[in-house]
Scaffold this motif. Structure first.
Motif, mmCIF file in Angstrom:
data_model
loop_
_atom_site.group_PDB
_atom_site.id
_atom_site.type_symbol
_atom_site.label_atom_id
_atom_site.label_comp_id
_atom_site.label_asym_id
_atom_site.label_seq_id
_atom_site.Cartn_x
_atom_site.Cartn_y
_atom_site.Cartn_z
ATOM 1 N N UNK A 43 2.458 2.412 -3.274
ATOM 2 C CA UNK A 43 1.592 2.826 -4.386
ATOM 3 C C UNK A 43 1.869 4.239 -4.860
ATOM 4 N N UNK A 44 2.298 4.368 -6.106
ATOM 5 C CA UNK A 44 2.659 5.695 -6.601
ATOM 6 C C UNK A 44 1.476 6.402 -7.256
ATOM 7 N N UNK A 86 3.425 -9.718 -6.572
ATOM 8 C CA UNK A 86 3.036 -10.082 -7.934
ATOM 9 C C UNK A 86 1.581 -9.715 -8.207
ATOM 10 N N UNK A 87 0.756 -9.727 -7.140
ATOM 11 C CA UNK A 87 -0.644 -9.356 -7.318
ATOM 12 C C UNK A 87 -0.770 -7.865 -7.618
ATOM 13 N N UNK A 88 0.160 -7.077 -7.059
ATOM 14 C CA UNK A 88 0.098 -5.625 -7.258
ATOM 15 C C UNK A 88 0.833 -5.229 -8.533
ATOM 16 N N UNK A 100 0.835 -1.203 0.000
ATOM 17 C CA UNK A 100 0.000 0.000 0.000
ATOM 18 C C UNK A 100 0.870 1.252 0.000
ATOM 19 N N UNK A 111 8.196 -11.667 -12.708
ATOM 20 C CA UNK A 111 7.967 -12.774 -13.641
ATOM 21 C C UNK A 111 7.632 -14.060 -12.894
ATOM 22 N N UNK A 112 7.244 -15.065 -13.650
ATOM 23 C CA UNK A 112 6.918 -16.351 -13.027
ATOM 24 C C UNK A 112 8.184 -17.102 -12.623
ATOM 25 N N UNK A 113 9.341 -16.533 -12.953
ATOM 26 C CA UNK A 113 10.613 -17.175 -12.573
ATOM 27 C C UNK A 113 11.510 -16.168 -11.849
ATOM 28 N N UNK A 126 5.541 -21.978 -9.492
ATOM 29 C CA UNK A 126 4.686 -21.816 -10.667
ATOM 30 C C UNK A 126 4.740 -23.025 -11.589
ATOM 31 N N UNK A 135 1.958 -7.314 -11.422
ATOM 32 C CA UNK A 135 2.120 -8.571 -12.161
ATOM 33 C C UNK A 135 3.037 -8.432 -13.381
ATOM 34 N N UNK A 136 3.181 -7.209 -13.876
ATOM 35 C CA UNK A 136 3.993 -7.030 -15.070
ATOM 36 C C UNK A 136 5.482 -6.891 -14.762
ATOM 37 N N UNK A 154 10.728 -1.069 -12.604
ATOM 38 C CA UNK A 154 11.844 -1.953 -12.917
ATOM 39 C C UNK A 154 13.103 -1.631 -12.126
#
Lengths: 327, 438
Positions: A152-153, A258-260, A149, A266-268, A277, A262-263, A175
């Motif tokens: 959050x920007x 990852x929920x916040x 929370x 990664x899954x790894x 995963x 997701x992009x 990133x």
């Protein structure tokens, strides 16, 4: 982080029991099996919760079960595939960098706080000790939600700060700052825990040493470097070990974020997230087992190096004997 | 010496910790029985306890209603966090050979994956096919995979556009956009009116695939074990190109759907529209004070063209030892009292209700009295035929963020992301024994 530390704690408490009772019994005089009665309950649990899953994971990793075509024995193919899997190495590199950056910062802070608490110059020591330890009592998942929370920007705390300050702070969930954001959460969670390890080590240093130092005219800094730090060498190694294992097992924080974001994640992202995963979403249980075993071995190598830092210099023999003496 | 001993113990611990992650699996075959429609009535006379997993809040009410009508059947409802948790637990139970419930909800997009993985039973033999006519074609078919009818539809998700009329008006847009060109113009106007406001967020895997569907794409096709993936087919690429222009023009919000930030954006008028399944029509109460409206999603030519987005059905597991009793629950949920309860909760998948004036005339305070169900019905009638999901859609959506999600975050080239996603999917599919793009 939590799973790693928990499991290791199990072993640390278990080690003296198994090590010290087994050795003399098997090498001296007639065989007396009565010792087994005492270690039996421990061994049963140890085999059930540690050895059995491990053996089962190794067994799993030698097969390949697919959605179409069923199960087949593939030997070490899963391992060969993992060794050339850029996603696995990507995750591993990420946690390794995390280890070398976050762990020194966290342990440095913990040490500083522990020394400050031990300096006898602070009032309300127990209040400070408790409040610094408090984040460790917050479940990791909740901690990530709180920080998520604040990070959050758009509408979180960072957004409010931006409005207040009139200029834009860097976005934690971008990133460039993501690893810093995760490192910050982990540090917040575990500074108190490590501080407590160090602090209890400091409390165990015999008072006479301090008296002797004072008589010799040692100042506070001299005391720190000549008495306190050597005195807590054991706790330092233990805390480093926990932190190394924790870093390689990094899971909760990125998985929740990852929920916040997701992009970004990664899954790894880390070896553990990759294995999770692969198995639970991709039904690749066998390959995930191989990934887990491999990252376990790599963790072990790092843990081993950290535990015997001098073992890799020319003073090998000498330092081994010091370890023995201390033990 | 003592040291080397303890190192071995520690090695065990480190490996053991990793292995614990995988500790729940064991393989063995599940029981399967065959049945007939007559068995269903007989099953109701036997004392039975069924287990029903769910992620919804209304299942207990439905289960209680069923037990009231059939006192010998007790139902134990187990609530889980979300659809993903149910899929994960179910797949683990299949792997373990035991532990699956009797009744399990499943999102339409996961039906191929779960059926192929042996999780769901073919319930045709209990005569459930007779309910086919009660449901819209796209929802009934969604519960079928390669001839196996795994259960019945619960709710459905024909896509609609739910938009903040107040924000649109303030930005100078008086009518809901019906074409994608108009939508782009609205996007620019909203962003110009308030630089912090966006017409939409960049979206997730579920959103993207539904938009490809509505745009006329069929990137996935499955024929037995042969799978074809073309994430650059005409319909898919058309939407990807379009969405890319909004993305690179900085007109899509980076917030992630369902996050706290997303909720705040909706409440504060910073997110102008939602392109979502009609189940969202009843889910806007927290975000709207009468300022939102429901309309058809835009299309290329202005004629309604929609897709399914989300929605789920109720299925019976292969492991269930009480399939006949479970079939009775399916019937109860298809045409019995359970259906009446279901249809007041989510957006229905049944046809009869869509002609029912009582349902069509419901005025939603959330939309300032608009008869929003009418829009849902129109969308439902305009769902494009021919869409298929992958037999491993769950995993596909999970790794969407690695490639397409990444370019959405970096405001890069969506088509490049799609190509990368496709290559991951082809590799995975072939490794899993499918014949993909060969």
């Amino acid at each position: 982080m939590t799973t790693g530390t928990l499991n290791t704690e199990l072993v640390v408490t278990g080690r003296p029991k198994a090590g010290s009772t087994l050795k003399p019994r098997t090498t001296h005089r007639r065989r007396d099996w009565s010792g087994w009665i005492f270690v039996g309950p421990f061994m049963a649990v140890f085999v059930l919760v540690l050895i059995a899953p491990l053996v089962y994971a190794i067994y799993l990793s030698l097969f390949r079960e697919t959605l179409v075509g069923g199960n087949s024995f593939v030997g070490l193919e899963n391992y060969a595939q993992a060794l050339t899997d850029s996603k696995f190495w990507d995750g591993l590199l990420r946690v390794t960098i995390f280890l070398f950056v976050q762990v020194p910062i966290m342990l440095g802070l913990s040490l500083f706080v522990a020394l400050a608490l031990d300096s006898m110059r602070l009032r309300w020591v127990s209040l400070f000790r408790l409040s610094i330890f408090l984040p460790y009592a917050v479940p990791g998942v909740v901690a990530v939600m709180i920080w998520g929370y604040m990070y959050g920007s758009q509408f979180g705390l960072i957004a409010d700060l931006n409005d207040l300050l009139g200029f834009k702070l860097p976005e934690p969930l971008s990133n460039s700052f993501l690893m810093v954001a995760i490192g910050n959460i982990v540090t917040w969670e575990f500074v108190g825990y490590n501080m407590l390890i160090f602090y209890s080590g400091l409390k165990a240093i015999p008072q006479e040493l301090y008296e002797a130092a004072e008589i010799d005219g040692a100042g506070p800094f001299r005391t720190i470097f000549s008495i306190k730090l050597p005195g807590i060498r054991g706790p330092l190694i233990i805390a480093t070990l926990f932190s190394i294992i924790g870093s390689f097992q990094l899971f909760n924080e990125p998985q929740m974020l990852r929920a916040i974001a997701p992009n970004l994640i990664t899954s790894y992202f880390t070896p553990n997230i990759y294995a999770f995963n692969l198995s639970f979403s991709g039904s690749m249980f066998n390959y995930a087992a191989a990934i887990a075993i491999l990252s376990g071995i790599i963790t072990m190598v790092f843990a081993f190096i950290a535990q015997n830092p001098e073992g890799f210099t020319f003073k090998k023999k000498k330092s081994m004997s010091t370890v023995e003496e201390q033990a | 010496m003592k040291n080397s001993h303890s190192n071995w113990m520690r090695m065990g611990a480190v490996l053991g910790a990793s292995a614990l992650l995988l500790g729940t699996m064991a393989g063995c075959a599940a029981d399967s029985g065959s049945g007939a429609p007559e068995d269903v009535d007989a099953a109701l006379q036997e004392e039975t306890t069924l287990t029903w997993w769910t992620w919804g809040d209304d299942t207990q009410e439905m289960a209680d209603a069923f037990t009231k009508e059939n006192p010998k059947i007790k139902i134990e409802v187990v609530k889980m966090d979300n659809p993903d948790a149910v899929v994960t637990k179910l797949q683990n139970a299949v792997k373990a050979g035991t532990g699956a419930p009797d009744l399990v909800p499943a999102e339409y997009q996961t039906i191929p994956q779960l059926t192929m993985g042996g999780a769901l039973a073919d319930m045709s033999e209990f005569g459930i096919d007779e309910f086919a006519g009660d449901f819209t074609e796209s929802t009934w078919n969604a519960m079928n995979f390669q001839g196996k009818q795994t259960g019945i539809p619960m709710d459905s998700g024909p896509m609609v556009m739910i938009y903040n009329q107040e924000l649109f008006n303030a930005a100078g847009i008086t009518a809901a956009p019906t074409t994608w060109d108009e939508y782009a113009a609205a996007s620019a106007a909203i962003n110009a009116y308030d630089p912090e406001a966006y017409i939409a967020n960049s979206g997730d895997a579920g959103f993207m695939t539904s938009m490809f569907w509505a745009s006329g794409g069929t990137p996935f096709s499955v024929d037995g074990e042969n799978v074809t993936i073309d994430l650059q087919d005409a319909g898919t690429k058309k939407f990807a190109d379009y969405w890319g222009t909004l993305l690179t023009a900085n007109q899509l919000s980076p917030v992630s759907t369902w996050s706290d930030e997303w909720s705040k954006a909706l409440e504060q008028g910073k997110l102008g529209s939602l392109l979502m399944g009609s189940w969202m029509i009843s889910g806007m109460d927290d975000y709207s004070h009468g300022n939102w409206r429901v309309a058809q999603i835009p299309s290329w030519d202005g004629k309604p063209a929609s897709a399914q987005n989300g929605g789920s059905g109720l299925a019976v597991t292969e492991q269930s030892k009480h399939k006949a009793a479970a079939a009775a629950v399916l019937e109860f949920m298809a045409t019995g009292t359970g259906r009446d309860i279901q249809n007041t909760k989510g957006f229905p998948g049944t046809t009869a209700i869509m002609d029912d004036p009582a349902w069509l005339d419901v005025e939603f305070a959330t939309y300032d009295g608009q008869k929003a169900n009418v829009e849902g019905k129109t969308a439902s009638e305009n769902v494009i035929d021919g869409w298929q999901y992958l037999p491993f859609q769950g995993y596909a959506n999970n790794i969407f963020g690695d490639t397409v999600g990444k370019v959405l975050g970096e405001k890069g080239d969506i088509n490049a992301g799609l190509v990368a996603w496709q290559s991951d999917l082809v590799e995975y599919g072939n490794a899993q024994g499918f014949t993909v793009n060969k």
